[in-house]
Design an enzyme around this catalytic site. Structure first.
Site, PDB file in Angstrom:
ATOM      1  N   SER A   1       0.890  -1.175   0.000  1.00 58.33           N
ATOM      2  CA  SER A   1       0.000   0.000   0.000  1.00 58.33           C
ATOM      3  C   SER A   1       0.914   1.206   0.000  1.00 58.33           C
ATOM      4  O   SER A   1       2.079   1.107   0.418  1.00 58.33           O
ATOM      5  CB  SER A   1      -0.837  -0.007   1.285  1.00 58.33           C
ATOM      6  OG  SER A   1      -1.434   1.255   1.490  1.00 58.33           O
TER       7      SER A   1
ATOM      8  N   TYR B   1      -1.960  -1.217  10.682  1.00 49.81           N
ATOM      9  CA  TYR B   1      -2.058  -1.484   9.240  1.00 49.81           C
ATOM     10  C   TYR B   1      -0.860  -0.859   8.507  1.00 49.81           C
ATOM     11  O   TYR B   1      -0.213  -1.512   7.692  1.00 49.81           O
ATOM     12  CB  TYR B   1      -3.376  -0.937   8.686  1.00 49.81           C
ATOM     13  CG  TYR B   1      -3.494  -1.111   7.183  1.00 49.81           C
ATOM     14  CD1 TYR B   1      -3.714  -2.371   6.627  1.00 49.81           C
ATOM     15  CD2 TYR B   1      -3.360  -0.020   6.316  1.00 49.81           C
ATOM     16  CE1 TYR B   1      -3.805  -2.530   5.249  1.00 49.81           C
ATOM     17  CE2 TYR B   1      -3.459  -0.183   4.939  1.00 49.81           C
ATOM     18  CZ  TYR B   1      -3.678  -1.439   4.408  1.00 49.81           C
ATOM     19  OH  TYR B   1      -3.753  -1.607   3.045  1.00 49.81           O
TER      20      TYR B   1
HETATM   21  N1  LIG Z   1      -8.610  -0.905  -1.185  1.00 52.62           N
HETATM   22  C1  LIG Z   1      -7.611  -0.078  -0.901  1.00 52.62           C
HETATM   23  O1  LIG Z   1      -7.808   1.136  -0.782  1.00 52.62           O
HETATM   24  C2  LIG Z   1      -6.211  -0.603  -0.760  1.00 52.62           C
HETATM   25  C3  LIG Z   1      -5.159   0.314  -0.800  1.00 52.62           C
HETATM   26  C4  LIG Z   1      -3.856  -0.143  -0.668  1.00 52.62           C
HETATM   27  C5  LIG Z   1      -3.613  -1.483  -0.499  1.00 52.62           C
HETATM   28  N2  LIG Z   1      -4.646  -2.368  -0.441  1.00 52.62           N
HETATM   29  C6  LIG Z   1      -4.338  -3.788  -0.249  1.00 52.62           C
HETATM   30  O2  LIG Z   1      -4.858  -4.521  -1.333  1.00 52.62           O
HETATM   31  C7  LIG Z   1      -5.056  -5.873  -0.926  1.00 52.62           C
HETATM   32  C8  LIG Z   1      -6.415  -6.336  -1.420  1.00 52.62           C
HETATM   33  O3  LIG Z   1      -7.419  -5.601  -0.752  1.00 52.62           O
HETATM   34  P1  LIG Z   1      -8.732  -5.059  -1.474  1.00 52.62           P
HETATM   35  O4  LIG Z   1      -8.681  -3.589  -1.445  1.00 52.62           O
HETATM   36  O5  LIG Z   1      -8.949  -5.753  -2.764  1.00 52.62           O
HETATM   37  O6  LIG Z   1      -9.830  -5.453  -0.369  1.00 52.62           O
HETATM   38  P2  LIG Z   1     -10.941  -6.593  -0.344  1.00 52.62           P
HETATM   39  O7  LIG Z   1     -11.899  -6.406  -1.463  1.00 52.62           O
HETATM   40  O8  LIG Z   1     -11.461  -6.574   1.050  1.00 52.62           O
HETATM   41  O9  LIG Z   1     -10.118  -7.938  -0.596  1.00 52.62           O
HETATM   42  C9  LIG Z   1      -9.311  -8.517   0.390  1.00 52.62           C
HETATM   43  C10 LIG Z   1      -9.033  -9.951   0.008  1.00 52.62           C
HETATM   44  O10 LIG Z   1      -8.177 -10.531   1.028  1.00 52.62           O
HETATM   45  C11 LIG Z   1      -8.733 -11.762   1.415  1.00 52.62           C
HETATM   46  N3  LIG Z   1      -8.418 -12.103   2.795  1.00 52.62           N
HETATM   47  C12 LIG Z   1      -8.577 -11.322   3.891  1.00 52.62           C
HETATM   48  N4  LIG Z   1      -8.276 -12.031   5.000  1.00 52.62           N
HETATM   49  C13 LIG Z   1      -7.930 -13.280   4.587  1.00 52.62           C
HETATM   50  C14 LIG Z   1      -7.539 -14.464   5.258  1.00 52.62           C
HETATM   51  N5  LIG Z   1      -7.465 -14.546   6.596  1.00 52.62           N
HETATM   52  N6  LIG Z   1      -7.239 -15.563   4.516  1.00 52.62           N
HETATM   53  C15 LIG Z   1      -7.347 -15.518   3.163  1.00 52.62           C
HETATM   54  N7  LIG Z   1      -7.714 -14.441   2.479  1.00 52.62           N
HETATM   55  C16 LIG Z   1      -8.011 -13.326   3.183  1.00 52.62           C
HETATM   56  C17 LIG Z   1     -10.249 -11.599   1.240  1.00 52.62           C
HETATM   57  O11 LIG Z   1     -10.851 -12.867   1.036  1.00 52.62           O
HETATM   58  P3  LIG Z   1     -11.830 -13.621   2.068  1.00 52.62           P
HETATM   59  O12 LIG Z   1     -12.516 -12.570   2.886  1.00 52.62           O
HETATM   60  O13 LIG Z   1     -12.746 -14.399   1.176  1.00 52.62           O
HETATM   61  O14 LIG Z   1     -10.919 -14.501   2.846  1.00 52.62           O
HETATM   62  C18 LIG Z   1     -10.299 -10.790  -0.047  1.00 52.62           C
HETATM   63  O15 LIG Z   1     -10.256 -11.632  -1.164  1.00 52.62           O
HETATM   64  C19 LIG Z   1      -4.894  -5.891   0.588  1.00 52.62           C
HETATM   65  O16 LIG Z   1      -3.622  -6.417   0.905  1.00 52.62           O
HETATM   66  C20 LIG Z   1      -4.975  -4.423   0.977  1.00 52.62           C
HETATM   67  O17 LIG Z   1      -4.268  -4.135   2.159  1.00 52.62           O
HETATM   68  C21 LIG Z   1      -5.937  -1.951  -0.582  1.00 52.62           C
END
Ligand SMILES: NC(=O)c1ccc[n+]([C@@H]2O[C@H](COP(=O)([O-])OP(=O)(O)OC[C@H]3O[C@@H](n4cnc5c(N)ncnc54)[C@H](OP(=O)(O)O)[C@@H]3O)[C@@H](O)[C@H]2O)c1
Length: 264
Positions: free
Chosen positions: A133, A147
């Site tokens: 991130s 985080y």
């Molecule tokens: N959205 C943002 O603004 C943003 C910005 C910077 C970085 N990120 C990073 O991008 C990545 C993806 O996030 P996203 O934004 O796409 O959010 P999201 O839609 O909430 O997706 C998160 C994914 O992580 C999986 N996950 C969470 N806990 C888990 C566990 N214990 N075991 C296996 N899988 C798990 C979830 O799957 P299940 O719930 O089905 O397990 C889901 O597929 C993350 O690392 C996040 O920190 C996001």
């Protein structure tokens, strides 16, 4: 010969979009997350061979089990994307939620990066993309302290590995994707609403994929976020942290809407 890609956290958001891109690029996919029905929905939409691994990557044994399922396959791309955040002051935030978060954002990513790297070094090819991130490029993030710290671990670890690979002239790539706000289910899980508009998960994944193929080590989608990260390097760190805190305070506690089982 078939080429394989592994994506963790493929059941929604950025991970699901990576799956769509890699399917179009002709990869056979191994998709991991906890929500099996979401992964099944996605699999039906992808015109490629897909294996689903239902796994809670907060558990060490599930990380090893995921690796076991692919250890004999020629995995060309490994994307450690699973992760989540948590909003609130450090003194009031749930210790259990933070420990669960560290287990996914840090421990699982560490285990899987090590296992994937060993495999790719033996193969003499492959790409590891760790989803960090822009939080991981900043000195600290008050009100999302754990985080931000977890994502700093990801950027630090990945940049170090990238340098080790570069100095050995290894063809194996390691890089980190460092987005700013992206419109996904992240907010619901972190119980927050962004103060700034987010980009789409599709554009974030597309940019990440293209820059990974160009072997860029630190990948920051969106010009304004790149500019903010560059300017931040010239600020005294204490001032930078104060500005980050002010920005974070503009975020609001989310309404904790439960995301239904809509297709990713
Ligand atoms: N959205 C943002 O603004 C943003 C910005 C910077 C970085 N990120 C990073 O991008 C990545 C993806 O996030 P996203 O934004 O796409 O959010 P999201 O839609 O909430 O997706 C998160 C994914 O992580 C999986 N996950 C969470 N806990 C888990 C566990 N214990 N075991 C296996 N899988 C798990 C979830 O799957 P299940 O719930 O089905 O397990 C889901 O597929 C993350 O690392 C996040 O920190 C996001």
């Amino acid at each position: 010969m078939k080429k394989y890609a592994v994506i963790t956290g493929a059941s929604s958001g950025i991970g699901a979009e990576f799956a769509k891109i890699l399917a179009q690029e002709g990869y056979s996919l191994i998709l991991a997350a906890r929500r099996q029905e979401r992964l099944e929905c996605l699999k039906k939409r992808l015109k490629t061979e897909c294996e689903i691994v239902t796994a809670d990557l907060g558990k060490k044994e599930d990380c090893y089990r995921l690796f076991q399922t692919v250890k004999d396959k020629p995995v060309e791309i490994w994307i450690n994307n699973a992760g989540f955040g948590n909003f609130g002051t450090f003194k009031t935030s749930s210790l259990q939620k933070e420990l669960d978060m560290l287990n996914v954002n840090v421990r699982a990513l560490h285990i899987l990066t090590k296992l994937a790297l060993g495999k790719m070094v033996k193969q003499n090819s492959g790409y590891i993309l760790n989803v960090a991130s822009c939080a991981g490029l900043m000195p600290a993030g008050p009100y999302m302290a754990a985080y931000y710290a977890s994502k700093s671990y990801v950027t630090s670890l990945t940049r170090a590995i990238a340098e080790e690979l570069r100095s050995e002239k290894s063809p194996v790539y390691a890089g980190c994707l460092c987005p700013g706000p992206v419109n996904t289910e992240f907010n619901d899980v972190a119980n927050v609403e962004f103060a700034l508009p987010g980009i789409s998960a599709a554009s974030c994944a597309r940019y990440g994929y293209e820059q990974m193929k160009r072997r860029k080590t630190v990948i920051v989608p969106k010009c304004s976020v790149r500019l903010a990260m560059t300017l931040g390097r010239f600020l005294p760190q204490e001032l930078y942290i104060r500005i980050a805190a002010r920005q974070q305070k503009k975020k609001k506690y989310g309404s904790r809407k439960k995301a239904g089982c809509k297709l990713p």
